[in-house]
Scaffold this active site. Sequence first.
Site, PDB file in Angstrom:
ATOM      1  N   THR A   1      86.881 134.837 -24.007  1.00 19.49           N
ATOM      2  CA  THR A   1      87.727 134.097 -23.180  1.00 19.49           C
ATOM      3  C   THR A   1      87.321 132.623 -22.981  1.00 19.49           C
ATOM      4  O   THR A   1      86.033 132.396 -22.700  1.00 19.49           O
ATOM      5  CB  THR A   1      87.916 134.641 -21.769  1.00 19.49           C
ATOM      6  OG1 THR A   1      88.405 136.175 -22.159  1.00 19.49           O
ATOM      7  CG2 THR A   1      88.830 134.117 -20.990  1.00 19.49           C
TER       8      THR A   1
ATOM      9  N   GLY B   1      76.021 122.347 -28.090  1.00 21.32           N
ATOM     10  CA  GLY B   1      75.584 121.837 -29.240  1.00 21.32           C
ATOM     11  C   GLY B   1      74.871 122.944 -29.867  1.00 21.32           C
ATOM     12  O   GLY B   1      74.925 123.065 -31.080  1.00 21.32           O
ATOM     13  N   THR B   2      74.103 123.785 -29.298  1.00 20.27           N
ATOM     14  CA  THR B   2      73.242 124.715 -29.709  1.00 20.27           C
ATOM     15  C   THR B   2      74.224 125.907 -30.373  1.00 20.27           C
ATOM     16  O   THR B   2      73.800 126.349 -31.664  1.00 20.27           O
ATOM     17  CB  THR B   2      72.259 125.581 -28.556  1.00 20.27           C
ATOM     18  OG1 THR B   2      71.604 124.362 -28.035  1.00 20.27           O
ATOM     19  CG2 THR B   2      71.457 126.704 -29.194  1.00 20.27           C
TER      20      THR B   2
ATOM     21  N   GLN C   1      74.193 113.754 -30.037  1.00 19.96           N
ATOM     22  CA  GLN C   1      73.931 112.670 -29.530  1.00 19.96           C
ATOM     23  C   GLN C   1      74.768 111.291 -29.931  1.00 19.96           C
ATOM     24  O   GLN C   1      74.688 110.267 -29.428  1.00 19.96           O
ATOM     25  CB  GLN C   1      72.305 112.369 -30.018  1.00 19.96           C
ATOM     26  CG  GLN C   1      71.305 113.247 -29.308  1.00 19.96           C
ATOM     27  CD  GLN C   1      71.396 113.036 -27.792  1.00 19.96           C
ATOM     28  OE1 GLN C   1      71.958 112.068 -27.264  1.00 19.96           O
ATOM     29  NE2 GLN C   1      70.629 113.957 -26.974  1.00 19.96           N
TER      30      GLN C   1
ATOM     31  N   CYS D   1      54.345 119.941 -22.908  1.00 20.79           N
ATOM     32  CA  CYS D   1      53.075 120.187 -22.218  1.00 20.79           C
ATOM     33  C   CYS D   1      53.016 121.754 -22.200  1.00 20.79           C
ATOM     34  O   CYS D   1      53.692 122.325 -21.440  1.00 20.79           O
ATOM     35  CB  CYS D   1      53.071 119.673 -20.776  1.00 20.79           C
ATOM     36  SG  CYS D   1      51.322 119.721 -19.830  1.00 20.79           S
TER      37      CYS D   1
ATOM     38  N   HIS E   1      78.004 117.998 -22.607  1.00 15.95           N
ATOM     39  CA  HIS E   1      77.047 117.433 -21.517  1.00 15.95           C
ATOM     40  C   HIS E   1      76.452 116.069 -22.073  1.00 15.95           C
ATOM     41  O   HIS E   1      75.840 115.609 -21.127  1.00 15.95           O
ATOM     42  CB  HIS E   1      76.335 118.472 -20.754  1.00 15.95           C
ATOM     43  CG  HIS E   1      75.054 118.791 -21.861  1.00 15.95           C
ATOM     44  ND1 HIS E   1      73.771 118.387 -21.449  1.00 15.95           N
ATOM     45  CD2 HIS E   1      74.927 119.537 -22.807  1.00 15.95           C
ATOM     46  CE1 HIS E   1      72.965 118.850 -22.150  1.00 15.95           C
ATOM     47  NE2 HIS E   1      73.552 119.676 -23.022  1.00 15.95           N
TER      48      HIS E   1
ATOM     49  N   ASN F   1      67.704 112.604 -31.306  1.00 13.61           N
ATOM     50  CA  ASN F   1      67.848 112.382 -29.811  1.00 13.61           C
ATOM     51  C   ASN F   1      66.572 111.862 -29.277  1.00 13.61           C
ATOM     52  O   ASN F   1      66.607 111.371 -28.362  1.00 13.61           O
ATOM     53  CB  ASN F   1      67.891 114.024 -29.109  1.00 13.61           C
ATOM     54  CG  ASN F   1      67.103 114.853 -30.209  1.00 13.61           C
ATOM     55  OD1 ASN F   1      67.182 115.123 -31.272  1.00 13.61           O
ATOM     56  ND2 ASN F   1      65.981 115.327 -29.418  1.00 13.61           N
TER      57      ASN F   1
HETATM   58  C1  LIG Z   1      70.638 116.357 -31.321  1.00 15.14           C
HETATM   59  C2  LIG Z   1      70.974 117.803 -30.633  1.00 15.14           C
HETATM   60  N1  LIG Z   1      71.481 118.582 -30.946  1.00 15.14           N
HETATM   61  C3  LIG Z   1      71.691 119.679 -30.095  1.00 15.14           C
HETATM   62  C4  LIG Z   1      71.604 119.727 -28.770  1.00 15.14           C
HETATM   63  C5  LIG Z   1      71.675 120.926 -27.954  1.00 15.14           C
HETATM   64  O1  LIG Z   1      72.842 120.890 -27.246  1.00 15.14           O
HETATM   65  P1  LIG Z   1      73.122 121.782 -25.922  1.00 15.14           P
HETATM   66  O2  LIG Z   1      72.311 121.406 -24.903  1.00 15.14           O
HETATM   67  O3  LIG Z   1      74.535 121.576 -25.603  1.00 15.14           O
HETATM   68  O4  LIG Z   1      73.087 123.101 -26.420  1.00 15.14           O
HETATM   69  C6  LIG Z   1      70.913 118.624 -28.025  1.00 15.14           C
HETATM   70  C7  LIG Z   1      70.490 118.442 -26.764  1.00 15.14           C
HETATM   71  O5  LIG Z   1      69.398 118.204 -26.462  1.00 15.14           O
HETATM   72  C8  LIG Z   1      70.642 117.314 -28.998  1.00 15.14           C
HETATM   73  O6  LIG Z   1      70.036 116.447 -28.678  1.00 15.14           O
END
Ligand SMILES: Cc1ncc(COP(=O)(O)O)c(C=O)c1O
Length: 386
Positions: A242, A78-79, A184, A327, A206, A156
């Site tokens: 790759t 996702g990132t 999500q 925290c 994941h 999330n």
């Molecule tokens: C809304 C949202 N975007 C992006 C991400 C990031 O995804 P990844 O962990 O696959 O990089 C998350 C993960 O917590 C998420 O909840």
Amino acid sequence: MGAPAPAPDAIYLDHNATTPVLPEVLEAMLPYLTSQFGNPSSEHALGRSAAQAVHTAREQVAAALSCHPDEVVFTSGGTESNNLAIRGAAAASSRRRVVSSTVEHPATERPLEHLRARGWTVTHVPVTPQGHVTAADVAAALGPDVALVTLMLAQNETGALMPVAQAAEAAHGVGALAHTDAAQAVGKVAITVDGLGVDLLSVAGHKCYAPKGVGALYVRRGTPLHPVLLGAGQEHGRRPGTENVAAVVGLGVALAMAQGRLPEEAVRLAGLRDELWAVLSTMVPGLVRFTPEQALPNTLTVGFPGVSGRDLLAATPEVAASTGSACHSGEETPSAVLLAMGVDPAVARGAVRLSLGHGTTVADVARAGRALVGAYRRAAVGRITA
Ligand SMILES: Cc1ncc(COP(=O)(O)O)c(C=O)c1O
């Protein structure tokens, strides 16, 4: 502040953090970690076998999103998908403003900060006390200088669903692109890219029973997008490197399975979520519900009055769940998402996110409810200091 490790048989209610890899997904992946180890770019039989596996996975992901296979770019998660969407679309535009919300994940917020440091203007649309962005607020934030609207599909922490389809339509009205971080939402609610009308959509493997470190970005045909990584020509040059063949295979199978389960699984999870809320809200006077009506079916974020959610979970090893708080140096900072909704910091401090998943049963929900209520009652009589 370190919480003790959860009991080995802890009830896992943290599916918004990550999900287990389903056995069928692992089984489909294994050949590509063992005998079928070829590089998809190689022209011999082993390479062709790997390329065929990536091809099949691309078709499965495309089927799950209702798009063309050539619109799917595999990424590391996702990132990376958000970075490619936001930075890639920005680099391809001559405009200099992005519209987003105040409750995006850091995987969106940090690329936006990166743009801001390079002279872009970032407009953050606020959320309602229920945690929703309104389509009217998005429309009001738009103008001819906007290159991109990026709005998450599901939040999330609270599970709140956002009006992405209306936002995308409004974005297109001013000639801007529309991106949604659907990390999500994919696999939890039915999605089609045309139903949402977006140009770019991020998937995180994941979160939907594929392994960590794989994801995808949907890129509508014709969308101007520069690559963020530079290298060879994989993924039509949009994401060189790759391919992570086994993980990509896992993502394809996981999304195909999720498609098969929807919408029955969404109804089942919503029923369990409602049951959990019924138990907790009956037994804990003053319990606050942060998850709104229009939300993911698996997510229930609540606020326990007068205690720290972090301490409460530490006292409930039978349940593996999350709080929204962070925290730092022994100081608890309440969830920025809840604060953006206007929640009082003292109330936000009691937040606990319970996110259900495919393995969650009726018995799990009953046991988790009992354990949390028991820990709360002990806390309320002073065993945990608020
Ligand atoms: C809304 C949202 N975007 C992006 C991400 C990031 O995804 P990844 O962990 O696959 O990089 C998350 C993960 O917590 C998420 O909840």
